[in-house]
Motif scaffolding. Structure first.
Motif, short mmCIF file in Angstrom:
data_model
loop_
_atom_site.label_atom_id
_atom_site.label_comp_id
_atom_site.label_asym_id
_atom_site.label_seq_id
_atom_site.Cartn_x
_atom_site.Cartn_y
_atom_site.Cartn_z
N UNK A 124 -8.46 57.98 9.46
CA UNK A 124 -9.29 58.31 7.99
C UNK A 124 -9.29 59.78 8.01
N UNK A 125 -9.62 60.27 6.94
CA UNK A 125 -9.91 61.80 6.38
C UNK A 125 -11.37 61.94 6.15
N UNK A 126 -11.80 62.77 6.86
CA UNK A 126 -13.20 63.24 6.17
C UNK A 126 -13.18 64.68 6.10
N UNK A 127 -13.72 65.33 5.11
CA UNK A 127 -13.84 66.97 4.94
C UNK A 127 -15.14 67.32 4.47
N UNK A 128 -15.32 68.39 4.15
CA UNK A 128 -16.54 69.39 3.74
C UNK A 128 -15.85 70.45 3.35
N UNK A 129 -16.64 70.82 2.29
CA UNK A 129 -16.54 72.04 1.51
C UNK A 129 -17.75 72.83 1.41
N UNK A 130 -17.84 73.98 1.65
CA UNK A 130 -19.16 75.01 1.49
C UNK A 130 -18.95 76.00 0.50
N UNK A 131 -19.92 76.13 -0.36
CA UNK A 131 -19.82 77.27 -1.23
C UNK A 131 -19.78 78.60 -0.77
N UNK A 132 -20.15 78.78 0.49
CA UNK A 132 -20.17 80.01 1.19
C UNK A 132 -18.81 80.03 2.12
N UNK A 133 -18.76 79.20 3.04
CA UNK A 133 -17.94 79.27 4.04
C UNK A 133 -16.38 78.58 3.77
N UNK A 134 -16.51 77.85 2.53
CA UNK A 134 -15.10 77.26 2.31
C UNK A 134 -15.05 75.86 3.18
N UNK A 135 -14.05 75.63 3.59
CA UNK A 135 -13.78 74.46 4.47
C UNK A 135 -14.58 74.47 5.65
N UNK A 136 -15.16 73.43 6.03
CA UNK A 136 -16.04 73.51 7.31
C UNK A 136 -15.51 72.14 8.13
N UNK A 137 -15.74 72.40 9.61
CA UNK A 137 -15.34 71.35 10.33
C UNK A 137 -16.06 70.20 10.24
N UNK A 138 -15.40 69.02 10.09
CA UNK A 138 -16.33 67.70 9.99
C UNK A 138 -16.34 66.78 11.54
N UNK A 139 -17.36 66.41 11.88
CA UNK A 139 -17.61 65.39 13.07
C UNK A 139 -17.84 64.06 12.78
N UNK A 140 -17.13 63.01 13.15
CA UNK A 140 -17.43 61.77 12.88
C UNK A 140 -17.38 60.82 14.16
N UNK A 141 -18.29 60.09 14.17
CA UNK A 141 -18.35 58.85 15.07
C UNK A 141 -18.63 57.63 14.75
N UNK A 142 -17.45 56.60 14.95
CA UNK A 142 -16.29 56.97 15.86
C UNK A 142 -15.41 57.78 15.32
N UNK A 143 -14.49 58.43 16.05
CA UNK A 143 -13.53 59.58 15.40
C UNK A 143 -12.24 58.48 14.90
#
Length: 613
Positions: free
Chosen positions: A420-439
């Protein structure tokens, strides 16, 4: 500077420091009168209000003046570009004739910095506000605070009353207020201090590699004009009037990754200096000037003879004491804010700058050194101290994006591998790493598993989101059956027929198969349909069928006759009737031997079998 119709909505009345304290008033005479007449009388009472009042009486031909001051608090730093101080002033300059001088001034200081003055009355430097001497001016006045420095949330107000040749006056300043000032945006300071470069001419200054050198000229040794000093630990400066010793330094900082011109509020060049002299005539002070270099240069090839040209304009300067041994040994700062901004907004190319001593003296054992970027004392290397607008505090967590529920078909007893694909976007930092469990890519078991994901931005704000992965088994087993089966009847009841039917499943290790009639059952003469079903643990079923054909053959009946009749002749007689006679003749033969060589039941069974031939 006269103001009328002030919008009260933009005015903040200032409080004394401390509120209501008369101790914050200070006053002192200046140029006291000669004689017996009293001047500089401060009107009382000092009741802690915002008013400042003073009275002055001139002394004939002698000028007298009087100062009264008090500090006020804005409560917070203010934007100097928009802030103004307003007050109600009553300037009553009495008994002053037009050719004499009388002046009442109201000024603002922050520390020792003159912010602005309002002058009322006739002055030899001109008339302020066109208020003639000997008259009274009352109204609301305003002073801009653009030049405010030092502590920007406090201001010291000073009332100065001055008169000559017998004039006198009374001044009251009241209702002090701050108009239009906006809170200053938060700032932060960084120090940019590159270290030694490669010293091979390849570096042009960077975050880690400094670029600086100095040139040298003396009248007595032309060779010094050819020396390159790019790897020297010090930067020398001379400007001699007696022996031709001259030296100036060149520095260049790579500011391309530093704060932008719009964000910068102050840039100071910070240099560690050793100034003084061992003997001879020493200058009481040394003034160092900064000038823009106008062409590219290389720190490992620059000499006096190849020195680059500099702009005649002085960008900044600093004056330091230098007499003694040493006269000055410390850090010095030079404000190069405008120079830095011109580099960052690219209004001027960045070829660095030169620093030289502008005051010339006979150099006779004097020394004027700055530590260079090659100096082993890392904390004393040249640096830029940059004050710039701070990034707004980031309190917003990233925005998470996760799938809706994922449904997956099990591929084994362990479940299914699901990506699967999970993502995160921050107003300041832009794309942010995502950690999921189970991966993503994990094997998910049968059933529903909740995946929890988190993302944290550089400011420590964390966002979380979750979704479900449902692994199901909807695939039926694979049923394997024999083809149609043919068997020879072994008696009137048919034949016992055995067969094999199996099933395999992608999830379950073993699956039972149920067939009707079951394997090993007695199948009657003729065709019988066998129906088989296999069901896995998830309830998925597979069904199929095949036929079992039980036939009566002459050889099978003959073999049965021989097995039942022990007399070979009798058996042969019966077989002959079976093969060549009619059913009636065979029946008669059976009746004849029934009870003798065959049991009645056997005879009856053989008759039934013969009927199928």
């Amino acid at each position: 500077m006269f103001v009328s119709g002030v919008a009260e909505a933009n005015v903040q009345v200032l409080d004394p420091i401390p509120p209501g304290s008369a101790a914050t008033w200070t006053y002192a005479p200046h140029d006291p009168c000669v004689g017996t007449r009293t001047w500089g009388e401060v009107l009382s009472p000092f009741d802690g209000s915002s008013a400042i009042r003073a009275f002055m009486a001139g002394c004939g031909s002698t000028c007298g003046s009087y100062f009264v001051s008090k500090e006020f608090n804005f409560g917070s730093p203010v934007d100097r570009q928009s802030a103004k101080v307003e007050f109600d002033g009553d300037f009553d300059l009495l008994g002053v004739i037009s050719h004499n001088r009388a002046q009442a001034s109201f000024g603002f200081f922050s520390g020792a910095t003159d912010v602005g003055w309002v002058r009322v009355g006739y002055d030899r430097f001109g008339e302020a506000l066109n208020v003639p001497a000997g008259t009274r001016a009352t109204g609301r006045w305003q002073v801009g605070m653009t030049s405010l420095s030092g502590d920007p949330d406090r201001v010291r107000v000073i009332l100065h009353v001055r008169s000559c040749m017998g004039g006198n006056g009374q001044v009251t300043v009241d209702n002090l207020a701050l108009d239009g000032g906006e809170p200053l945006p938060p700032t932060t300071t960084l120090t940019f201090r590159p270290g030694p470069g490669a010293n091979n001419g390849s570096d042009e200054g960077s975050e880690t590699a400094g670029k600086d050198t100095w040139d040298w000229h003396t009248d007595d040794d032309p060779y010094r004009a050819t020396l390159n000093l790019g790897s020297h630990s010090l930067l020398a400066h001379w400007n001699s009037t007696c022996n031709g010793w001259h030296a100036r330094s060149y520095l260049q900082f790579d500011v391309s990754s530093l704060p932008t011109a719009a964000d910068v509020t102050s840039v100071k060049l910070k240099l560690y200096m050793k100034l003084g002299g061992s003997y001879g005539a020493e200058p009481p002070t040394s003034t160092f000037v900064v000038q823009r270099v106008t062409v590219p240069w290389n720190e490992m090839t620059l000499t006096w003879n190849t020195r680059p040209p500099v702009s005649p304009s002085v960008e900044a300067s600093v004056t330091l004491p230098s007499s003694g041994n040493p006269g000055f040994l410390n850090f010095a700062e030079i404000d190069i804010t405008n120079l830095y901004k011109s580099w960052r907004d690219e209004s001027q190319p960045n070829y660095g700058f030169a620093i030289s001593r502008s005051n010339a003296v006979c150099e006779n054992g004097n020394y004027y050194y700055f530590w260079s970027s090659d100096n082993e004392e890392a904390d004393k290397r040249p640096a830029l101290v940059i004050t710039h607008l701070a990034e707004p505090e980031d309190t917003t967590a990233p925005e998470m994006s996760v799938p809706n529920q994922i449904n997956a078909e099990a591929t084994s007893g362990a479940g299914a591998t699901v990506g699967y694909v999970a993502s995160a976007l921050d107003d300041v930092d832009g794309a942010v790493a995502v950690s999921c469990e189970p991966a993503s890519g994990s094997t998910f078991p049968l059933g529903t598993t909740t995946v929890t994901c988190e993302a944290t931005d550089a400011a420590g704000n964390t966002a979380s989101a979750s979704f479900d992965v449902a692994v199901v088994d909807t695939t039926p087993p694979v049923l394997t059956m024999p083809g149609d089966v043919t068997a020879a009847a072994t008696g009137a009841g048919g034949a016992a027929v055995s067969f094999s039917a199996t099933a395999s499943d992608s999830v379950d290790a073993s699956v039972d198969v149920a067939c009707v009639p079951a394997s090993g059952s007695m199948f009657p003469i003729g065709t019988t349909t066998v129906s088989c079903t296999a069901t896995d643990d998830s309830g998925n079923s597979a069904a199929g069928s095949f036929s079992v054909q039980v036939n009566v053959t002459l050889d099978a009946v003959e073999a049965l006759i021989r097995s039942w009749i022990s007399n070979g002749g009798v058996a042969n007689s019966v077989i002959v009737k079976l093969r060549h006679g009619s059913l009636g003749a065979f029946e008669n033969e059976l009746r004849a031997i029934s009870g003798k060589w065959l049991t009645p039941a056997q005879a009856a069974e053989l008759l039934v079998l013969a009927s199928y031939l």
